[in-house]
Write a protein that holds these residues in place. Structure first.
Motif, PDB file in Angstrom:
ATOM      1  N   VAL A  34      90.196 124.817  -5.807  1.00 35.38           N
ATOM      2  CA  VAL A  34      90.814 124.299  -7.035  1.00 35.38           C
ATOM      3  C   VAL A  34      89.962 124.668  -8.251  1.00 35.38           C
ATOM      4  N   ILE A  35      88.641 124.579  -8.125  1.00 32.00           N
ATOM      5  CA  ILE A  35      87.744 124.988  -9.224  1.00 32.00           C
ATOM      6  C   ILE A  35      87.954 126.466  -9.528  1.00 32.00           C
ATOM      7  N   ASN A  36      88.023 127.291  -8.489  1.00 31.63           N
ATOM      8  CA  ASN A  36      88.230 128.726  -8.656  1.00 31.63           C
ATOM      9  C   ASN A  36      89.550 129.005  -9.383  1.00 31.63           C
ATOM     10  N   THR A  37      90.624 128.329  -8.977  1.00 34.03           N
ATOM     11  CA  THR A  37      91.923 128.499  -9.635  1.00 34.03           C
ATOM     12  C   THR A  37      91.850 128.054 -11.092  1.00 34.03           C
ATOM     13  N   ALA A  38      91.167 126.943 -11.356  1.00 35.35           N
ATOM     14  CA  ALA A  38      91.027 126.447 -12.726  1.00 35.35           C
ATOM     15  C   ALA A  38      90.269 127.451 -13.595  1.00 35.35           C
ATOM     16  N   LEU A  39      89.197 128.035 -13.062  1.00 32.55           N
ATOM     17  CA  LEU A  39      88.419 129.018 -13.823  1.00 32.55           C
ATOM     18  C   LEU A  39      89.227 130.282 -14.120  1.00 32.55           C
ATOM     19  N   LYS A  40      89.999 130.733 -13.143  1.00 34.38           N
ATOM     20  CA  LYS A  40      90.825 131.927 -13.353  1.00 34.38           C
ATOM     21  C   LYS A  40      91.933 131.650 -14.372  1.00 34.38           C
ATOM     22  N   THR A  41      92.555 130.489 -14.278  1.00 36.28           N
ATOM     23  CA  THR A  41      93.606 130.117 -15.237  1.00 36.28           C
ATOM     24  C   THR A  41      93.031 129.972 -16.640  1.00 36.28           C
ATOM     25  N   TYR A  42      91.857 129.367 -16.735  1.00 38.04           N
ATOM     26  CA  TYR A  42      91.155 129.183 -18.009  1.00 38.04           C
ATOM     27  C   TYR A  42      90.891 130.541 -18.666  1.00 38.04           C
ATOM     28  N   ALA A  43      90.378 131.492 -17.886  1.00 39.77           N
ATOM     29  CA  ALA A  43      90.078 132.822 -18.416  1.00 39.77           C
ATOM     30  C   ALA A  43      91.357 133.571 -18.787  1.00 39.77           C
ATOM     31  N   ARG A  44      92.387 133.453 -17.961  1.00 41.34           N
ATOM     32  CA  ARG A  44      93.662 134.131 -18.218  1.00 41.34           C
ATOM     33  C   ARG A  44      94.280 133.646 -19.527  1.00 41.34           C
ATOM     34  N   GLN A  45      94.077 132.376 -19.859  1.00 40.78           N
ATOM     35  CA  GLN A  45      94.623 131.821 -21.089  1.00 40.78           C
ATOM     36  C   GLN A  45      93.765 132.144 -22.304  1.00 40.78           C
ATOM     37  N   GLY A  46      92.606 132.782 -22.095  1.00 43.68           N
ATOM     38  CA  GLY A  46      91.746 133.199 -23.195  1.00 43.68           C
ATOM     39  C   GLY A  46      91.072 132.039 -23.913  1.00 43.68           C
ATOM     40  N   ARG A  47      90.782 130.986 -23.195  1.00 47.73           N
ATOM     41  CA  ARG A  47      90.166 129.811 -23.817  1.00 47.73           C
ATOM     42  C   ARG A  47      88.689 130.031 -24.076  1.00 47.73           C
ATOM     43  N   ILE A  48      88.177 129.251 -25.008  1.00 40.79           N
ATOM     44  CA  ILE A  48      86.748 129.265 -25.295  1.00 40.79           C
ATOM     45  C   ILE A  48      86.211 127.855 -25.129  1.00 40.79           C
ATOM     46  N   PRO A  49      84.956 127.668 -24.806  1.00 43.18           N
ATOM     47  CA  PRO A  49      83.917 128.673 -24.554  1.00 43.18           C
ATOM     48  C   PRO A  49      84.153 129.405 -23.235  1.00 43.18           C
ATOM     49  N   VAL A  50      83.635 130.628 -23.158  1.00 45.16           N
ATOM     50  CA  VAL A  50      83.749 131.432 -21.944  1.00 45.16           C
ATOM     51  C   VAL A  50      82.872 130.783 -20.876  1.00 45.16           C
ATOM     52  N   LEU A  51      83.434 130.587 -19.681  1.00 45.68           N
ATOM     53  CA  LEU A  51      82.729 129.851 -18.634  1.00 45.68           C
ATOM     54  C   LEU A  51      82.157 130.706 -17.524  1.00 45.68           C
ATOM     55  N   GLY A  52      82.797 131.798 -17.179  1.00 49.30           N
ATOM     56  CA  GLY A  52      82.384 132.584 -16.022  1.00 49.30           C
ATOM     57  C   GLY A  52      83.225 132.207 -14.814  1.00 49.30           C
ATOM     58  N   PHE A  53      82.896 132.771 -13.656  1.00 47.50           N
ATOM     59  CA  PHE A  53      83.722 132.581 -12.467  1.00 47.50           C
ATOM     60  C   PHE A  53      82.969 132.054 -11.261  1.00 47.50           C
ATOM     61  N   ASP A  54      81.691 131.747 -11.378  1.00 48.95           N
ATOM     62  CA  ASP A  54      80.913 131.278 -10.235  1.00 48.95           C
ATOM     63  C   ASP A  54      81.154 129.783 -10.021  1.00 48.95           C
TER      64      ASP A  54
END
Length: 129
Positions: A34-54
């Motif tokens: 779920v964390i991984n999906t949230a991080l990918k969705t966050y990045a796909r939406q172009g949100r800031i601050p940039v978080l990374g994927f780990d």
């Protein structure tokens, strides 16, 4: 005939970002997934601050269960909760710089205090180093 897997509408608030991320997850998905999906969705939406994927750089909390940290191997459907908070872990400094680390700890600049201030809308007085 197999029963279809139960889906949950998961809402994840990211500390420091505007608005929650919402997506569907299977009831038997692990918290790390779920964390991984949230991080990918966050990045796909172009949100800031940039978080990374780990996934290991983040802490996942259940909002209505008293801000308990969730185990990454736990199943998301096991807690009867769909509202969560995602926070980035603080990095440990490589070396101390003239007692700066101790003064920051006393001033309340840890991740727990930032979380508390952001949820309560409290702004900490600024200080000079």
């Amino acid at each position: 005939m197999k029963e279809p897997k139960k889906k949950l509408l998961v809402s994840v608030k990211v500390l420091g970002s505007v608005g929650p991320i919402r997506f569907l997850a299977n009831e038997d998905d692990k918290v790390s997934s779920v964390i991984n999906t949230a991080l990918k969705t966050y990045a796909r939406q172009g949100r800031i601050p940039v978080l990374g994927f780990d996934v290991n750089n983040f802490i996942f909390y259940s909002i209505s269960a008293g801000f308990n940290t969730l185990n990454p191997q736990e199943k998301i459907g096991s807690m009867d909760e769909t509202n969560f908070l995602l926070c980035k872990k603080e990095r440990e400094p490589l070396e101390k710089v003239e007692g700066r680390r101790e003064s920051k700890a006393r001033e309340g600049d840890g991740w727990k205090n930032r979380l508390r201030r952001s949820l309560l809308g409290y702004k900490h007085k600024s200080y000079s180093l």
